[in-house]
Design an enzyme around this catalytic site. Structure first.
Site, PDB file in Angstrom:
ATOM      1  N   ASP A  18      -0.894   7.647 -12.418  1.00  0.00           N
ATOM      2  CA  ASP A  18      -0.408   6.318 -12.788  1.00  0.00           C
ATOM      3  C   ASP A  18      -0.680   5.997 -14.246  1.00  0.00           C
ATOM      4  OD1 ASP A  18       0.516   5.809 -10.193  1.00  0.00           O
ATOM      5  OD2 ASP A  18      -1.424   5.052  -9.551  1.00  0.00           O
ATOM      6  N   ARG A  99     -14.783  -1.422  -9.200  1.00  0.00           N
ATOM      7  CA  ARG A  99     -13.761  -2.125  -9.980  1.00  0.00           C
ATOM      8  C   ARG A  99     -14.299  -3.305 -10.795  1.00  0.00           C
ATOM      9  NH1 ARG A  99     -11.752   2.395  -9.841  1.00  0.00           N
ATOM     10  NH2 ARG A  99     -10.061   2.880  -8.388  1.00  0.00           N
ATOM     11  N   ASP A 128      -7.001  -2.740  -5.160  1.00  0.00           N
ATOM     12  CA  ASP A 128      -7.591  -2.681  -6.492  1.00  0.00           C
ATOM     13  C   ASP A 128      -6.971  -3.669  -7.466  1.00  0.00           C
ATOM     14  OD1 ASP A 128      -9.558  -0.889  -5.940  1.00  0.00           O
ATOM     15  OD2 ASP A 128      -8.484   0.874  -6.682  1.00  0.00           O
ATOM     16  N   SER A 180      -3.706  10.848  -3.067  1.00  0.00           N
ATOM     17  CA  SER A 180      -4.208   9.807  -3.948  1.00  0.00           C
ATOM     18  C   SER A 180      -5.718   9.756  -3.776  1.00  0.00           C
ATOM     19  CB  SER A 180      -3.579   8.457  -3.571  1.00  0.00           C
ATOM     20  OG  SER A 180      -4.111   7.426  -4.380  1.00  0.00           O
TER      21      SER A 180
END
Length: 407
Positions: A18, A99, A128, A180
């Site tokens: 990404d 995060r 996320d 992923s």
């Protein structure tokens, strides 16, 4: 702020699929804006290798690699262990609490660089995006946030791979092994491909699947003993050797992984409403959670122990939902810290083929009284007292029965 006014963007950069294509995409769609890449090191290991060269080659003006590992473990992970916080009884929150600390550092760099916006590569289906953006709002409420997955032309990871190939961006994945993944010192997650069908068994026998350890079947036919010392709920030593938090997690990952500990196959309820399936590897974390809970069994009184179960569930939700920087999380942490003032002692465990087996626990704050608990004759507990206790405890039931209300 209009898109044409955005001249400098700070990008949360991992070097994965990404974020690798986001750099050229940003420059194409935001008037050749400057892109400053930021990688938060929370223990990804070799995933950080070569990132600077890759970021610059794909169009970034610079790359920050920020070492957040110590703060991540000691201020986020350990605080969550002290709360016994596990999402839906299985997920040890490996991605969730990484995060907020990364997003906080993104804001600090964005302010220092005079950036107009912060960009992340989270999908519109995932958790996320919430975790990043709530943290950004907490520290830069007026900062513009760019989330390409909500607006760009790509509809799948296949589209992204094609774009990367078109732009000459090297990737460490291919179409056949395109799980992923998210990795940090605490865990490794696997999602996508065959895992999207809950009927499929994960490919534990594939040597390219598990990375932090082996499956229980592949673990040695010999047990491993380990003793963990806690001070006020925080692990401080293994087998009598004092270590910092990062070293403790690294050591337990090594030992736990070798013994097939901490592999979880889970269908979870995402914050955005859908169910998702993932396989998580958390060998060291699984051992620490188990050991901490065992020590609480010995040192907490019944009411506090039971109330902690309520707090644990709510704390886990807050972390999972990205609400780390909120008054409620801070208040719960204050409660948890107070509870953990007596969670000090040693927990001995036996690890064997994916199992964690109790092998003894001691604490200077132990509430276990052998004289009271014994089945042998004692002089401290009058068993006749229990009759009056039961009469009073059962009085509401007795009254309802006499009134004929129990059917």
């Amino acid at each position: 702020m209009a898109d044409k006014d955005i001249k400098k963007v700070v990008l949360a950069y991992s070097g994965g699929l990404d974020t690798s294509i986001i750099i050229p995409w940003l420059k194409e769609n935001y008037n050749n804006c400057e892109v400053i890449a930021v990688s938060g090191n929370v223990g990804q290991g070799t995933e950080l290798d070569g990132l600077e060269e890759k970021a610059i080659k794909t169009g970034a003006s610079k790359l920050y690699i920020e070492d957040l590992t110590k703060e991540f473990i000691e201020d986020y992970v350990f605080e969550t262990i002290k709360a016994d916080a596990v999402y839906e009884g299985k997920y040890l929150l490996g991605t969730s609490f990484a995060r907020p600390i990364i997003a906080k550092r993104l804001v600090e760099i964005a302010k220092a660089e005079g950036a107009d916006a912060i960009c992340h590569g989270c999908t519109g289906k995932g958790n996320d995006q919430v975790r990043f953006e709530l943290a950004i709002k907490a520290y830069a409420p007026d900062m513009k946030i760019i989330a390409p997955w909500r607006t760009w032309e790509f509809k799948s990871r296949e589209d992204e791979i094609e774009y990367a190939e078109k732009m000459g961006i090297p990737l460490k994945i291919n179409r056949e092994t395109n799980y992923s993944k998210d990795k940090n010192l605490w865990h490794l997650s696997h999602e996508g491909l065959d895992l999207e069908n809950p009927a499929n068994e994960p490919k534990y026998d594939d040597p390219n699947f598990l990375e932090l350890g082996v499956s229980p079947e592949q673990a040695p036919d010999k047990d491993t003993y380990i003793t963990i010392h806690f001070e006020k709920g925080v692990p401080t030593a293994i087998d009598g050797v004092e270590m910092d938090g990062v070293s403790i997690v690294e050591k337990l990952n090594e030992v736990g992984g070798a013994n097939g500990i901490g592999i979880t196959d889970m269908i979870e309820n995402r914050l955005v409403g859908m169910k998702s399936r993932g396989v998580y590897e958390t060998p060291g974390g699984t051992i620490l959670y188990y050991a901490h809970k065992k020590l609480e069994e010995l040192t907490l009184d019944r009411d506090t122990f039971h109330y902690m179960e309520l707090v644990s569930n709510r704390f886990a939700e807050l972390v999972y939902y990205g609400q780390w920087y909120t008054p409620l999380r801070e208040a719960l942490t204050a409660f948890v810290d107070q509870v953990n003032t007596v969670v000090t002692g040693d927990v001995k465990l036996k690890l064997y083929k994916g199992n964690i087996i109790d092998a003894g626990v001691t604490s200077p704050y132990s509430l276990y009284d052998e004289d009271i608990a014994t089945f042998d004759e004692d002089e401290v507990y009058d068993q006749n007292d229990s009759a009056g206790f039961i009469n009073l405890f059962g009085l509401p039931i007795k009254v309802r029965a006499k009134k004929g209300f129990i059917k």
